[in-house]
Design a protein around this motif. Structure first.
Motif, PDB file in Angstrom:
ATOM      1  N   ALA A 230      22.144  13.757 -27.215  1.00 37.69           N
ATOM      2  CA  ALA A 230      22.451  13.217 -25.885  1.00 37.69           C
ATOM      3  C   ALA A 230      21.253  12.489 -25.293  1.00 37.69           C
ATOM      4  O   ALA A 230      21.408  11.391 -24.711  1.00 37.69           O
ATOM      5  CB  ALA A 230      22.895  14.348 -24.959  1.00 37.69           C
ATOM      6  N   VAL A 231      20.079  13.066 -25.433  1.00 32.40           N
ATOM      7  CA  VAL A 231      18.881  12.432 -24.868  1.00 32.40           C
ATOM      8  C   VAL A 231      18.568  11.135 -25.605  1.00 32.40           C
ATOM      9  O   VAL A 231      18.214  10.124 -24.987  1.00 32.40           O
ATOM     10  CB  VAL A 231      17.680  13.396 -24.918  1.00 32.40           C
ATOM     11  CG1 VAL A 231      16.386  12.671 -24.557  1.00 32.40           C
ATOM     12  CG2 VAL A 231      17.897  14.569 -23.965  1.00 32.40           C
ATOM     13  N   THR A 238      20.565   3.842 -24.431  1.00 22.55           N
ATOM     14  CA  THR A 238      21.231   3.247 -23.279  1.00 22.55           C
ATOM     15  C   THR A 238      20.244   2.738 -22.229  1.00 22.55           C
ATOM     16  O   THR A 238      20.360   1.606 -21.741  1.00 22.55           O
ATOM     17  CB  THR A 238      22.190   4.267 -22.624  1.00 22.55           C
ATOM     18  OG1 THR A 238      23.130   4.712 -23.598  1.00 22.55           O
ATOM     19  CG2 THR A 238      22.940   3.631 -21.451  1.00 22.55           C
ATOM     20  N   MET A 239      19.252   3.551 -21.891  1.00 23.18           N
ATOM     21  CA  MET A 239      18.315   3.187 -20.832  1.00 23.18           C
ATOM     22  C   MET A 239      17.078   2.463 -21.355  1.00 23.18           C
ATOM     23  O   MET A 239      16.288   1.931 -20.568  1.00 23.18           O
ATOM     24  CB  MET A 239      17.902   4.446 -20.059  1.00 23.18           C
ATOM     25  CG  MET A 239      19.081   5.154 -19.395  1.00 23.18           C
ATOM     26  SD  MET A 239      18.601   6.705 -18.572  1.00 23.18           S
ATOM     27  CE  MET A 239      17.524   6.087 -17.276  1.00 23.18           C
ATOM     28  N   GLY A 240      16.891   2.458 -22.667  1.00 25.84           N
ATOM     29  CA  GLY A 240      15.796   1.692 -23.244  1.00 25.84           C
ATOM     30  C   GLY A 240      14.436   2.352 -23.198  1.00 25.84           C
ATOM     31  O   GLY A 240      13.416   1.678 -23.411  1.00 25.84           O
ATOM     32  N   PHE A 241      14.380   3.655 -22.945  1.00 24.34           N
ATOM     33  CA  PHE A 241      13.098   4.347 -22.933  1.00 24.34           C
ATOM     34  C   PHE A 241      12.585   4.515 -24.368  1.00 24.34           C
ATOM     35  O   PHE A 241      13.334   4.432 -25.336  1.00 24.34           O
ATOM     36  CB  PHE A 241      13.228   5.709 -22.251  1.00 24.34           C
ATOM     37  CG  PHE A 241      13.235   5.649 -20.750  1.00 24.34           C
ATOM     38  CD1 PHE A 241      12.094   5.956 -20.027  1.00 24.34           C
ATOM     39  CD2 PHE A 241      14.385   5.271 -20.073  1.00 24.34           C
ATOM     40  CE1 PHE A 241      12.103   5.899 -18.637  1.00 24.34           C
ATOM     41  CE2 PHE A 241      14.400   5.204 -18.684  1.00 24.34           C
ATOM     42  CZ  PHE A 241      13.258   5.514 -17.960  1.00 24.34           C
ATOM     43  N   PHE A 244       9.320   8.460 -27.995  1.00 24.39           N
ATOM     44  CA  PHE A 244       8.550   9.663 -27.695  1.00 24.39           C
ATOM     45  C   PHE A 244       8.919  10.240 -26.325  1.00 24.39           C
ATOM     46  O   PHE A 244       8.796  11.446 -26.098  1.00 24.39           O
ATOM     47  CB  PHE A 244       7.040   9.413 -27.818  1.00 24.39           C
ATOM     48  CG  PHE A 244       6.408   8.678 -26.672  1.00 24.39           C
ATOM     49  CD1 PHE A 244       5.954   9.353 -25.547  1.00 24.39           C
ATOM     50  CD2 PHE A 244       6.223   7.312 -26.738  1.00 24.39           C
ATOM     51  CE1 PHE A 244       5.351   8.681 -24.503  1.00 24.39           C
ATOM     52  CE2 PHE A 244       5.620   6.631 -25.697  1.00 24.39           C
ATOM     53  CZ  PHE A 244       5.187   7.315 -24.563  1.00 24.39           C
ATOM     54  N   ALA A 245       9.407   9.399 -25.411  1.00 23.99           N
ATOM     55  CA  ALA A 245       9.874   9.908 -24.112  1.00 23.99           C
ATOM     56  C   ALA A 245      11.103  10.788 -24.313  1.00 23.99           C
ATOM     57  O   ALA A 245      11.235  11.859 -23.696  1.00 23.99           O
ATOM     58  CB  ALA A 245      10.188   8.754 -23.167  1.00 23.99           C
ATOM     59  N   GLY A 246      12.003  10.338 -25.178  1.00 25.94           N
ATOM     60  CA  GLY A 246      13.183  11.135 -25.475  1.00 25.94           C
ATOM     61  C   GLY A 246      12.838  12.442 -26.148  1.00 25.94           C
ATOM     62  O   GLY A 246      13.398  13.499 -25.813  1.00 25.94           O
TER      63      GLY A 246
END
Length: 312
Positions: A230-231, A238-241, A244-246
Motif C-alpha cells: 500500500a505504501v 501515485t504521489m511520486g515520493f 526510501f521514503a516509502g
C-alpha cells in the motif's frame, strides 16, 4: 528502570530503521536493485529489536554465513545453466548445508542464497551489498553490547542429532521442492518468497514459539505485506515520493505494530521491504501471494513437523 529500558528499545528501533532506510536510499541513488537486501530488515529486527538476539549464533558466523550464501546465490543465478526451478532447489540445498555446517540457528542465510535466484540477478553488487549491510549490523550490535544497550547472548555451537535432524531436513526439502515447482509453473514466485522460506524453516522447529500463535503470525505477515504494498503504491507510485521514503514509512509502521503485539519473528519485517524491490513484485497481487504462500507453509509446518530440532 522501565523508562531506561524503553529508551534503549527506542534507540535500537531507530538504528534498525536507519540501516534499512539507508539501504533503500543507496539502491535508489545508484539505480541498483541488487543493493536492496530485504533480509537485512529481518536481521535488524532479530538483532536490535527482539528482547534478545533471535538466533543462537555469533556475530562472526552471522557475517560469514550471509557472505557465503549471498555469493553462492549470485553464482547460481548468474552462471548455473539450468531452469529457475533447479536453481531454486540448488540454492535451498546449499543454504541448508551451510546452515548445518555453521552449527547455528541463523536461518536468514537461506534468504540470502535464494533471493538472487528469485530476482534473477547477474551482478556482483548483490553479495557485496548483503555482506556490507550484515557487517554494519554486527559492528553496531557489538557496540550496543559493549555500552550495555543490548544484552549479549552467549553462543553455544549446536550439536546435531544426525538421524533426527536429517529426517527434518529431508522433509523441509520435500515441501520446498513441491511448492517451488507450483510457484514456478504458475508464475507466482513471490508466494514462496525467501523470507517466507525462512519463516517456514523456523516454524518447522517444534520449539519455535510462533507455532503456538499461527493465526496471529499469519495476520502479521499479511499486514506486513499489505503495508509495504500500500505504501509503495500510494506514496511512491501515485504521489511520486522516493523509494526510501516509502521504505521509511512502512518499516516504522510495521515495527510499531510488532512492538505493540510483542511478536518479533524476523521474516515479518523482511516481507515489508521485499515489496519495494523494483520491477520484481506484481503490486496488485503481492499481499495475496504472500498470504496464500505463507498459509500453505504454516499448515505444512504444523502438520508434518513434530520432531524436535535445536535451531534456536
Amino acid at each position: 528502570m522501565s523508562d531506561r529500558k524503553n529508551i534503549k528499545n527506542y534507540i535500537c528501533a531507530a538504528i534498525a530503521v536507519i540501516i534499512i532506510t539507508a539501504m533503500a536510499a543507496a539502491a535508489e541513488a545508484f539505480g541498483s536493485k541488487e543493493i536492496i537486501f530485504p533480509e537485512i530488515a529481518a536481521i535488524c529486527l532479530g538483532a536490535f529489536i527482539a528482547p534478545r538476539l533471535a538466533w543462537n549464533t555469533s556475530k562472526l558466523r552471522m557475517l560469514v554465513c550471509i557472505a557465503v550464501c549471498a555469493l553462492f546465490g549470485y553464482i547460481i543465478s548468474a552462471f548455473l545453466p539450468v531452469t529457475i526451478y533447479f536453481k531454486l532447489l540448488t540454492a535451498f540445498i546449499i543454504g541448508t548445508v551451510v546452515l548445518v555446517l555453521s552449527e547455528t540457528g541463523f536461518v536468514p542465510m537461506l534468504s540470502a542464497i535464494i533471493l538472487p535466484v528469485v530476482i534473477k540477478t547477474d551482478s556482483i553488487i548483490y553479495p557485496v551489498s548483503a555482506t556490507l549491510l550484515t557487517l554494519s549490523v554486527t559492528v553496531i550490535l557489538y557496540l550496543l553490547e559493549k555500552t550495555g544497550i543490548r544484552e549479549k547472548r552467549a553462543f553455544i555451537p549446536q550439536k546435531t542429532d544426525i538421524k533426527n535432524s536429517y529426517t527434518i531436513l529431508l522433509k523441509r526439502f520435500a515441501v520446498y521442492s513441491v511448492l517451488s515447482f507450483i510457484s514456478v509453473q504458475t508464475g507466482f514466485l513471490i508466494a514462496l518468497a525467501p523470507p517466507l522460506v525462512v519463516a517456514f524453516t523456523e516454524l518447522s522447529n517444534v520449539s519455535c514459539p510462533a507455532r503456538k500463535i499461527p493465526l496471529k503470525i499469519c495476520l502479521l505477515i499479511s499486514l506486513s505485506a499489505f503495508t509495504g504494498e500500500a505504501v509503495r503504491y500510494a506514496i511512491c507510485q501515485t504521489m511520486g515520493f522516493s523509494l526510501f521514503a516509502g521504505v521509511f514509512i512502512s518499516v516504522i509502521a510495521v515495527i510499531a505494530v510488532l512492538m505493540l503485539a510483542k511478536v518479533y519473528m524476523p521474516p515479518i519485517l523482511a516481507i515489508t521491504v521485499l515489496a519495494f524491490l523494483p520491477n520484481e513484485v506484481n503490486i496488485p497481487l503481492y499481499t495475496l501471494q504472500i498470504t496464500a504462500g505463507f498459509s500453505v507453509l504454516m499448515i505444512c509446518a504444523l502438520l508434518f513437523f513434530n520432531d524436535k530440532i535445536n535451531d534456536k
